[in-house]
Design an enzyme around this catalytic site. Structure first.
Site, short mmCIF file in Angstrom:
data_model
loop_
_atom_site.label_atom_id
_atom_site.label_comp_id
_atom_site.label_asym_id
_atom_site.label_seq_id
_atom_site.Cartn_x
_atom_site.Cartn_y
_atom_site.Cartn_z
N GLU A 1 0.87 -1.23 0.08
CA GLU A 1 -0.04 0.08 -0.06
C GLU A 1 0.76 1.34 0.02
O GLU A 1 0.24 2.27 0.37
CB GLU A 1 -0.81 -0.01 1.16
CG GLU A 1 -1.94 -1.12 1.16
CD GLU A 1 -2.78 -1.16 2.26
OE1 GLU A 1 -3.68 -0.56 2.63
OE2 GLU A 1 -2.57 -2.12 3.18
N SER B 1 -6.58 -2.64 2.24
CA SER B 1 -6.96 -2.09 1.02
C SER B 1 -7.64 -3.06 0.20
O SER B 1 -7.44 -2.90 -0.91
CB SER B 1 -5.90 -1.41 0.42
OG SER B 1 -5.60 -0.17 1.10
N TYR C 1 -9.38 3.20 -4.58
CA TYR C 1 -8.50 4.24 -4.89
C TYR C 1 -8.64 5.05 -6.36
O TYR C 1 -7.62 5.86 -6.62
CB TYR C 1 -7.15 3.78 -4.45
CG TYR C 1 -7.06 3.40 -3.07
CD1 TYR C 1 -7.15 4.52 -2.11
CD2 TYR C 1 -6.94 2.11 -2.96
CE1 TYR C 1 -6.93 4.02 -0.67
CE2 TYR C 1 -6.79 1.88 -1.57
CZ TYR C 1 -6.69 2.71 -0.49
OH TYR C 1 -6.64 2.25 1.12
N ARG D 1 -11.07 3.63 11.97
CA ARG D 1 -12.22 3.32 11.15
C ARG D 1 -12.55 1.76 10.99
O ARG D 1 -11.93 1.12 10.85
CB ARG D 1 -11.85 3.66 9.75
CG ARG D 1 -13.18 3.78 8.84
CD ARG D 1 -12.82 3.89 7.34
NE ARG D 1 -12.41 2.57 7.08
CZ ARG D 1 -11.40 2.13 6.12
NH1 ARG D 1 -10.51 3.17 5.88
NH2 ARG D 1 -11.24 1.08 5.81
N ASP E 1 -15.02 -1.04 9.24
CA ASP E 1 -15.71 -1.62 8.34
C ASP E 1 -16.66 -2.35 8.66
O ASP E 1 -16.63 -3.57 9.47
CB ASP E 1 -14.86 -2.24 7.41
CG ASP E 1 -13.66 -1.24 6.85
OD1 ASP E 1 -13.88 -0.03 7.02
OD2 ASP E 1 -12.67 -1.87 6.22
N GLU F 1 -13.75 -5.42 10.35
CA GLU F 1 -12.41 -5.05 10.97
C GLU F 1 -12.23 -3.54 11.24
O GLU F 1 -13.09 -2.76 10.70
CB GLU F 1 -11.43 -5.43 9.58
CG GLU F 1 -11.63 -4.25 8.33
CD GLU F 1 -10.52 -4.94 7.32
OE1 GLU F 1 -9.66 -4.43 7.19
OE2 GLU F 1 -11.06 -5.79 6.50
N ASN G 1 -9.36 -0.26 11.21
CA ASN G 1 -8.16 0.47 10.60
C ASN G 1 -7.58 1.25 11.80
O ASN G 1 -8.25 2.32 12.00
CB ASN G 1 -8.33 0.81 9.53
CG ASN G 1 -8.99 -0.13 8.18
OD1 ASN G 1 -7.97 -0.80 7.41
ND2 ASN G 1 -10.22 -0.33 8.08
N GLY H 1 -7.13 5.71 5.49
CA GLY H 1 -6.81 6.25 4.32
C GLY H 1 -7.31 7.59 4.53
O GLY H 1 -8.12 8.09 4.94
#
Length: 316
Positions: free
Chosen positions: A17, A153, A223, A262, A264, A277, A279, A283
């Site tokens: 990443e 990602s 992205y 964050r 998900d 999950e 993070n 991002g």
């Protein structure tokens, strides 16, 4: 605490990443630079720690994604160095980075997460692919999501809709990690819920609804501008959004995360949120979800990132 803190933003690295990290790092530099702060960038290489220890910036912002920034190793070194930095401590980041561990912690804290099984590459080889697959399919339906047990990602992630797709999906996951997480697929609304630490504890930001054109929120969809449509706040019943926010905060607290994270989440047809999950360094690119959530509250990104930095400077 200085009026214009010196900040070193770490970005790049050698993970899968890297490009995303470079883009996140530029956004942080631009945002804090607009406030007149002294902001520079650095790569995580052999010269990094000696340079940081010599310079002693007011705060380090590890805008690193993938193993180099989120598995806890670099953060553990920052911990022992005594450097002030943004985000979760090394031990907490390690818990979130390992998806099966994160799921267990959230379940133990009372949150819902899809049924799953973790399979190592060694067991897959030793007992035979066919035997492993038959055992998995004997207890789970054929509609699965296979992903590396550690990573981000959506790299190495496959949606499996038929039994004959499972062997290839496992091999793709093993490309990125030595363990694969095979998870029952929950069909519903995919959302991301950012969490920021505040004076009154962790705060859930408005959920961002994710609608990829391809139907799968993969790397390109994350992205590449235009590949995914986002709705902020998510088009959910307010009561469901509140429950999803509580689940994101629960995950943040269950793993001992710090400053920002964050989660998900999938919301099924009955309005039940399922944790996937968390993070520890979401991002921060132009298509990333945490900045979208911040902007939806009317916050200026420069001021929001400054507030996160000030919290770290204050030792919170």
């Amino acid at each position: 605490m200085t009026q214009t803190p010196s900040v070193v933003v770490l970005s790049g690295g050698i993970s899968h990443e890297r490009d995303v990290s470079l883009r996140s790092g530029r956004r942080v530099v631009d945002a804090l630079g607009r406030l007149g702060w002294r902001v520079t960038t650095a790569e995580p290489d052999a010269r990094l720690l000696p340079a940081l220890l010599e310079r002693r910036p007011d705060v380090v912002w590890p805008a690193l994604h993938g193993a180099s920034g989120e598995d806890g190793s670099l953060r553990a070194l920052l911990d022992v160095s005594g450097l002030t930095y943004i985000g979760s401590r090394g031990a907490a980041a390690r818990l979130a980075w390992d998806k099966p561990t994160a799921k267990r912690l959230v379940t133990s804290a009372g949150g819902d997460t899809p049924a799953s099984v973790t399979l190592t590459r060694e067991v897959f080889r030793e007992i035979g692919a066919r035997s492993a697959i038959d055992t998995i399919l004997g207890s789970m339906s054929e509609t699965l999501v296979v992903k590396p047990a550690r990573g981000g990602s959506a790299q190495g992630v496959t949606v499996v809709e038929a039994a004959d797709q499972l062997p290839r999906a496992l091999m793709d996951a093993f490309t990125y990690a030595d363990e694969a997480l095979i998870e029952q697929r929950i069909v519903g609304t995919e959302i991301a819920v950012g969490v920021l630490d505040g004076d009154d504890g962790p705060e859930a930001l408005p959920a961002v609804e994710i609608v990829p054109r391809s139907g799968f929120y993969g790397f390109e969809e994350r992205y590449t501008a235009g590949e995914t449509r986002f709705y902020t706040p998510a088009r959910l019943d307010p009561a469901v959004s509140a429950v999803a926010g509580n689940l994101a905060v629960l995950a943040h607290q269950a793993m001992g995360l710090r400053h920002l994270s964050r989660a998900d989440i999938i919301v099924d047809a009955e309005g039940r949120p399922w944790f996937l999950e968390s993070n520890v360094m979401p991002g921060l690119t132009e298509t990333s979800l945490l900045p979208q959530a911040l902007l939806s509250t009317g916050r200026d990104l420069s001021q929001a990132y400054a507030a996160i930095t000030q919290r770290a400077l204050a030792g919170d």
